[in-house]
Design a protein around this motif. Sequence first.
Motif, PDB file in Angstrom:
ATOM      1  N   ALA A  65      14.632   7.919 -24.563  1.00 56.67           N
ATOM      2  CA  ALA A  65      13.870   7.018 -23.698  1.00 56.67           C
ATOM      3  C   ALA A  65      14.061   7.400 -22.237  1.00 56.67           C
ATOM      4  O   ALA A  65      15.138   7.839 -21.828  1.00 56.67           O
ATOM      5  CB  ALA A  65      14.304   5.577 -23.929  1.00 56.67           C
ATOM      6  N   ASP A  66      13.011   7.240 -21.450  1.00 54.22           N
ATOM      7  CA  ASP A  66      13.084   7.610 -20.031  1.00 54.22           C
ATOM      8  C   ASP A  66      13.350   6.408 -19.139  1.00 54.22           C
ATOM      9  O   ASP A  66      13.181   6.483 -17.920  1.00 54.22           O
ATOM     10  CB  ASP A  66      11.802   8.318 -19.604  1.00 54.22           C
ATOM     11  CG  ASP A  66      10.554   7.508 -19.915  1.00 54.22           C
ATOM     12  OD1 ASP A  66      10.704   6.344 -20.341  1.00 54.22           O
ATOM     13  OD2 ASP A  66       9.439   8.041 -19.735  1.00 54.22           O
ATOM     14  N   ARG A  67      13.776   5.305 -19.725  1.00 51.41           N
ATOM     15  CA  ARG A  67      14.148   4.149 -18.918  1.00 51.41           C
ATOM     16  C   ARG A  67      15.141   3.311 -19.709  1.00 51.41           C
ATOM     17  O   ARG A  67      15.303   3.491 -20.931  1.00 51.41           O
ATOM     18  CB  ARG A  67      12.921   3.312 -18.534  1.00 51.41           C
ATOM     19  CG  ARG A  67      12.256   2.591 -19.700  1.00 51.41           C
ATOM     20  CD  ARG A  67      10.980   1.888 -19.279  1.00 51.41           C
ATOM     21  NE  ARG A  67      10.404   1.091 -20.363  1.00 51.41           N
ATOM     22  CZ  ARG A  67      10.583  -0.219 -20.500  1.00 51.41           C
ATOM     23  NH1 ARG A  67      11.324  -0.890 -19.624  1.00 51.41           N
ATOM     24  NH2 ARG A  67      10.017  -0.871 -21.496  1.00 51.41           N
ATOM     25  N   ASP A  68      15.808   2.398 -19.054  1.00 47.83           N
ATOM     26  CA  ASP A  68      16.749   1.490 -19.700  1.00 47.83           C
ATOM     27  C   ASP A  68      16.034   0.192 -20.059  1.00 47.83           C
ATOM     28  O   ASP A  68      15.009  -0.164 -19.478  1.00 47.83           O
ATOM     29  CB  ASP A  68      17.930   1.192 -18.775  1.00 47.83           C
ATOM     30  CG  ASP A  68      18.769   2.428 -18.501  1.00 47.83           C
ATOM     31  OD1 ASP A  68      18.861   3.280 -19.412  1.00 47.83           O
ATOM     32  OD2 ASP A  68      19.307   2.545 -17.380  1.00 47.83           O
ATOM     33  N   GLY A  69      16.592  -0.524 -21.012  1.00 46.94           N
ATOM     34  CA  GLY A  69      16.008  -1.790 -21.403  1.00 46.94           C
ATOM     35  C   GLY A  69      16.655  -2.306 -22.666  1.00 46.94           C
ATOM     36  O   GLY A  69      17.493  -1.643 -23.295  1.00 46.94           O
TER      37      GLY A  69
END
Length: 525
Positions: A47-51
């Motif tokens: 994934a290219d972002r956190d969440g």
Amino acid sequence: MHDFTWTAEHIRQAEQPLLESQTEPDQLMRCAAAAVAQAARDMLDTADRDGAILVLAGPGGNGGDGLYAGAELAEQGEDVDAYLTTGSAHEPALEAFRRAGGTVLDAMPESPWDYVLAIDAITGIGGTAGLRGDLAEVVEFIDFPLTKVLSVDVPSGIDADTGDGADLHVHADATVTFGGWRRAHVLNPACGTQLLADIGIGEETLSETLEQLSDEGELGDTLLLYASRAVPPRMKFSAPLEPMQPARVYTVAPQPADDKYSGGVVGVRAGSEQYPGAALLAVAGALYATPSMVRYVGPQAAEVVRAHPEVVVTQKLEEAGRVQAWVFGPGAGTDKVAADELAWILRQEVPVLIDADGLTLLAEHPDLLAQATAREHPTVLTPHDGEFARLLAATRLPASNRFVESLHLARELGCTVVRKGRATLVATPGHDTAYAIDAGHSWAATPGSGDVLSGLAGARMAHAAAQLGDPGFLATEVDESLNHSANIHALAAALAADTPFGEATAPASRIAEHIRSATAVMTNA
């Protein structure tokens, strides 16, 4: 058996003895959940972002799988929420989820931006095509470009046996299933990347139980549907997850005694003054498919031989010489001359592939359709969905889902039907075996791509006919060659779309140029 697909009923039969042999509550469900959690971790790693992670859990065993997976992820430090789509869930899994630190939401969250991954565990293999209307908000919420979706068993709203999704269903980036493929995994691209995990209890595994059902003849008259994915996913997944594989393509390498004739000569009748490119594309597909001779017949003979000096050309069918298979249709026209040419080809005692304008002629001329149906040698029709609809109307068969329609048309006409698309179906007239090929991409959706496939498939049909030792297996060998051709064509399109800067358009002529490389990859895999 990893290319075979199973019905929901077979999965239930196979699971029952494993459920009865459990040594602790929900043991099988926890094994499945561990595979789901592994798939989720692999997706999070890319994934290219956190969440956070959102588990959408239905009330049945599928929801239990999702909640147990959510519990494992929460124990590993992930921020995991769960929304119960009916207000209830498998109670032991729900309790495990709460104990692990997961949060059960009273309502759907306000913003999908907070979630990097959604685990779709709303319905399982028992679900029907299409979800209830009140779940539209849930489906819309996870249909967010920046949120990846992982489905458990099949995307919710997809019929496991037919791939039908009706009007409302989940679109997954990946789907993880257990023991064996469901038919939907190859029939509906909404499954995304297909992942298979074996789940075992002691010495018994679901895969072994499914194979035992087959060995003991418990499949009855069930259709044998073989599945392949031509282009593997770019994302890498960890054991025990295995992506769906391409078909095992047989070699067309010449043997010491072979010559330009013995590998299967294909005849191509394609192109016209209005569509000259169709002739060049179909011939290119055939020329790059096998080492044997390609014979072209038609008004574009001069252009064909100028572009491909290896091809033997003539203007008249009667002067073509001996071939092991015929291809008719791409850009050939639909006038009386073309109808007469198709009638002549249908009288030849070799396999015949009919595409494009040839399919229009069949749909508009009952006598030609009857002639095709009455042939003893294999007849192959290669429609896209629009052409298929015209053939369905011509035969007055009822509309259904894509899978069932294709099987019914093949049986009605006594022809093999190659229904082209992102998921290509090879439906055989015997109704006992079929093939489904997920291309793994959609770059072949471009003008002329089907012309290339017709030439490629025709050449491999001719090769199969020439190499066959027992004429009684001709239809079987032709059908298998069509499965291989669809796989090769899909990989050639992916190779054509590949550039040093990423994927770009793949014109049909470039797809044809990559048939050789695709064949080499799939033969030597």
